[in-house]
Design a protein around this motif. Structure first.
Motif, PDB file in Angstrom:
ATOM      1  N   LYS A  42       2.719  -6.741   2.367  1.00 20.48           N
ATOM      2  CA  LYS A  42       2.841  -5.897   3.555  1.00 20.48           C
ATOM      3  C   LYS A  42       2.314  -4.483   3.315  1.00 20.48           C
ATOM      4  CE  LYS A  42       7.075  -8.436   4.685  1.00 20.48           C
ATOM      5  NZ  LYS A  42       8.551  -8.352   4.824  1.00 20.48           N
ATOM      6  N   GLY A  43       1.974  -4.177   2.066  1.00 19.10           N
ATOM      7  CA  GLY A  43       1.519  -2.825   1.727  1.00 19.10           C
ATOM      8  C   GLY A  43       0.068  -2.613   2.119  1.00 19.10           C
ATOM      9  N   GLY A  44      -0.276  -1.367   2.446  1.00 23.18           N
ATOM     10  CA  GLY A  44      -1.638  -1.056   2.830  1.00 23.18           C
ATOM     11  C   GLY A  44      -2.244   0.097   2.067  1.00 23.18           C
ATOM     12  N   GLN A  45      -1.503   0.644   1.101  1.00 24.82           N
ATOM     13  CA  GLN A  45      -1.981   1.818   0.361  1.00 24.82           C
ATOM     14  C   GLN A  45      -1.967   1.529  -1.129  1.00 24.82           C
ATOM     15  OE1 GLN A  45       0.457   5.289   0.833  1.00 24.82           O
ATOM     16  NE2 GLN A  45      -0.873   6.610  -0.385  1.00 24.82           N
ATOM     17  N   TYR A  46      -3.076   1.830  -1.793  1.00 27.06           N
ATOM     18  CA  TYR A  46      -3.151   1.651  -3.238  1.00 27.06           C
ATOM     19  C   TYR A  46      -2.845   2.981  -3.921  1.00 27.06           C
ATOM     20  CZ  TYR A  46      -4.977   0.934  -7.936  1.00 27.06           C
ATOM     21  OH  TYR A  46      -5.109   0.864  -9.295  1.00 27.06           O
ATOM     22  N   VAL A  47      -1.891   2.966  -4.811  1.00 27.26           N
ATOM     23  CA  VAL A  47      -1.504   4.156  -5.559  1.00 27.26           C
ATOM     24  C   VAL A  47      -2.071   4.046  -6.973  1.00 27.26           C
ATOM     25  CG1 VAL A  47       0.420   5.537  -6.423  1.00 27.26           C
ATOM     26  CG2 VAL A  47       0.627   4.368  -4.211  1.00 27.26           C
ATOM     27  N   GLU A  48      -2.890   5.010  -7.374  1.00 29.77           N
ATOM     28  CA  GLU A  48      -3.487   4.958  -8.715  1.00 29.77           C
ATOM     29  C   GLU A  48      -2.420   5.215  -9.782  1.00 29.77           C
ATOM     30  OE1 GLU A  48      -7.048   6.970  -9.542  1.00 29.77           O
ATOM     31  OE2 GLU A  48      -8.019   6.419  -7.644  1.00 29.77           O
ATOM     32  N   LEU A  49      -2.480   4.412 -10.837  1.00 26.85           N
ATOM     33  CA  LEU A  49      -1.521   4.479 -11.935  1.00 26.85           C
ATOM     34  C   LEU A  49      -2.264   4.452 -13.263  1.00 26.85           C
ATOM     35  CD1 LEU A  49       1.048   1.860 -10.613  1.00 26.85           C
ATOM     36  CD2 LEU A  49       1.395   4.315 -10.732  1.00 26.85           C
ATOM     37  N   PRO A  50      -1.593   4.772 -14.349  1.00 27.58           N
ATOM     38  CA  PRO A  50      -2.240   4.665 -15.660  1.00 27.58           C
ATOM     39  C   PRO A  50      -2.736   3.240 -15.898  1.00 27.58           C
ATOM     40  CG  PRO A  50      -0.148   5.813 -15.834  1.00 27.58           C
ATOM     41  CD  PRO A  50      -0.215   5.278 -14.446  1.00 27.58           C
ATOM     42  N   TYR A  51      -3.981   3.119 -16.326  1.00 29.07           N
ATOM     43  CA  TYR A  51      -4.599   1.819 -16.577  1.00 29.07           C
ATOM     44  C   TYR A  51      -4.870   1.754 -18.070  1.00 29.07           C
ATOM     45  CZ  TYR A  51      -7.890  -2.095 -15.730  1.00 29.07           C
ATOM     46  OH  TYR A  51      -8.535  -3.312 -15.710  1.00 29.07           O
ATOM     47  N   ILE A 101       4.135   2.117 -16.503  1.00 30.10           N
ATOM     48  CA  ILE A 101       3.878   1.791 -15.099  1.00 30.10           C
ATOM     49  C   ILE A 101       5.148   1.244 -14.460  1.00 30.10           C
ATOM     50  CG2 ILE A 101       2.405   0.488 -13.524  1.00 30.10           C
ATOM     51  CD1 ILE A 101       0.408   0.173 -15.739  1.00 30.10           C
ATOM     52  N   LEU A 102       5.920   2.116 -13.850  1.00 32.57           N
ATOM     53  CA  LEU A 102       7.127   1.642 -13.167  1.00 32.57           C
ATOM     54  C   LEU A 102       7.204   2.227 -11.762  1.00 32.57           C
ATOM     55  CD1 LEU A 102       9.813   1.520 -16.007  1.00 32.57           C
ATOM     56  CD2 LEU A 102       8.804  -0.372 -14.755  1.00 32.57           C
ATOM     57  N   SER A 103       6.074   2.273 -11.087  1.00 32.51           N
ATOM     58  CA  SER A 103       6.062   2.526  -9.649  1.00 32.51           C
ATOM     59  C   SER A 103       5.296   1.394  -8.998  1.00 32.51           C
ATOM     60  CB  SER A 103       5.457   3.872  -9.301  1.00 32.51           C
ATOM     61  OG  SER A 103       5.045   4.587 -10.399  1.00 32.51           O
ATOM     62  N   TYR A 104       4.331   1.705  -8.114  1.00 39.63           N
ATOM     63  CA  TYR A 104       3.568   0.623  -7.475  1.00 39.63           C
ATOM     64  C   TYR A 104       2.924  -0.219  -8.570  1.00 39.63           C
ATOM     65  CZ  TYR A 104       0.395  -1.688  -4.238  1.00 39.63           C
ATOM     66  OH  TYR A 104      -0.283  -2.615  -3.507  1.00 39.63           O
ATOM     67  N   ILE A 105       3.087  -1.556  -8.491  1.00 40.31           N
ATOM     68  CA  ILE A 105       2.843  -2.377  -9.665  1.00 40.31           C
ATOM     69  C   ILE A 105       1.612  -3.267  -9.578  1.00 40.31           C
ATOM     70  CG2 ILE A 105       3.805  -4.322 -10.964  1.00 40.31           C
ATOM     71  CD1 ILE A 105       5.029  -1.763 -11.779  1.00 40.31           C
ATOM     72  N   GLU A 106       1.545  -4.189  -8.666  1.00 38.79           N
ATOM     73  CA  GLU A 106       0.732  -5.400  -8.822  1.00 38.79           C
ATOM     74  C   GLU A 106      -0.741  -5.176  -9.107  1.00 38.79           C
ATOM     75  OE1 GLU A 106       2.594  -9.220  -6.856  1.00 38.79           O
ATOM     76  OE2 GLU A 106       1.545  -7.988  -5.446  1.00 38.79           O
TER      77      GLU A 106
END
Length: 311
Positions: free
Chosen positions: A184-193, A205-210
């Protein structure tokens, strides 16, 4: 024909499955559902309470009697100590009562052999993703070689901890509920890769995950494929049920002219049939476990096992 019964209980699922020459005759399972997170002692108590019921179900569904069983297989490790001990004790007792040989099975090998059986993958690069393990694996010279792995926490543990932080339900599993919310999400949040060679790191990485986590897994799987010249990918383990992970891996495979193999929750999530299938392969190649050697271990690496049943 060879019939093997398998006992699995390395984490919060207790399952008993019966395999006859590549045919799944039965595979009942129970899940210890709690608020996010579960304690080893409580999990073992749950397994003790239901294991004999699950055993009866497995035999009834298969239409077999103890006399029809040729070998009793159980999960030797890796996993949580108390649940592993509980299941090993029952498997040892059953083997002695029925007068059958016993066989300790590596949990990851069970996932791989079940995946190969169900999907008919020939010689795939394997991505093993679960609550306690994250590994990229390929077969070579009688071992399942680990080409890359997590250097901190497993991807399933990462998802579980994320679910715990934002209070996502554990019923039927945190990862499943995260997947439904992500759709249902529509926004990608950049995280450490964080990809370090062939290894990955998830602990930051313990916020937006998949998307970020799965992209890292696809990257290291593709590197292993390139190294091995592989044209097949097999995803196994509980997190392997995730449709978004399968979709992303499928895109990479298509670009490489490769084929993706995956299974559904019946065989991806921990189950007894996978232990029975690995046990079937091992038993047919001449392996058995002496009673005095039928212990468990919480740490049992995939590449420790000599694969005597493959060329």
């Amino acid at each position: 024909m060879t019939v093997v019964i398998g006992f699995e209980g390395s984490a919060n699922k207790i399952g008993i499955g019966i395999i006859r020459d590549g045919e799944v005759l039965s595979n009942p399972r129970r899940t210890y559902i709690t608020p996010p997170g579960f304690m080893p002692s409580d999990t073992a108590r749950h397994h003790r309470a239901v294991i004999l019921t699950v055993l009866k179900e497995a035999l009834q569904q298969a239409g077999l009697k103890p006399a029809d069983i040729d070998c009793v297989a159980y999960t030797k490790g890796p996993g949580m100590g108390a649940p592993l001990v509980t299941v090993a004790l029952v498997a040892r007792t059953v083997a002695q009562l029925w007068g059958k040989p016993l066989l300790g099975v590596n949990h990851c090998i069970g996932h791989i052999e079940m995946g190969r059986l169900i999907t008919h993958a020939d010689n795939p690069t394997v991505l093993y993703v679960s609550g306690g393990n994250t590994q990229v694996i390929a077969y070579s010279e009688r071992r399942y070689r680990i080409f890359g792995e997590t250097i901190d926490i497993a991807v399933g543990n990462c998802l579980d901890r994320f679910a715990r932080v934002i209070k996502i339900s554990n019923d039927p599993s945190p990862g499943y509920n995260i997947e439904q919310m992500a759709k249902k999400g529509g926004q990608y949040v950049e995280l450490p890769y964080t990809v370090k060679g062939m290894d990955v790191s998830f602990s930051g990485i313990l916020s937006y995950i998949e998307e970020t986590v799965f992209s890292m897994l696809v990257e290291i799987t593709e590197r292993a494929m390139a190294h091995c010249g592989s044209k097949e990918v097999l995803i196994v383990g509980g997190v392997g049920c995730n449709l978004r992970l399968q979709e992303m891996m499928g895109v990479m495979c298509k670009e490489r002219g490769a084929k993706l193999f995956a299974t559904d929750e019946r065989f991806c999530i921990d189950n007894g049939a996978m232990i029975a299938q690995a046990g079937w392969e091992m038993f047919r190649s001449g392996q058995v476990t002496a009673l005095e050697d039928s212990w468990i271990t919480q740490r049992y690496r995939t590449d420790e096992v000599e694969v005597t049943w493959r060329d």
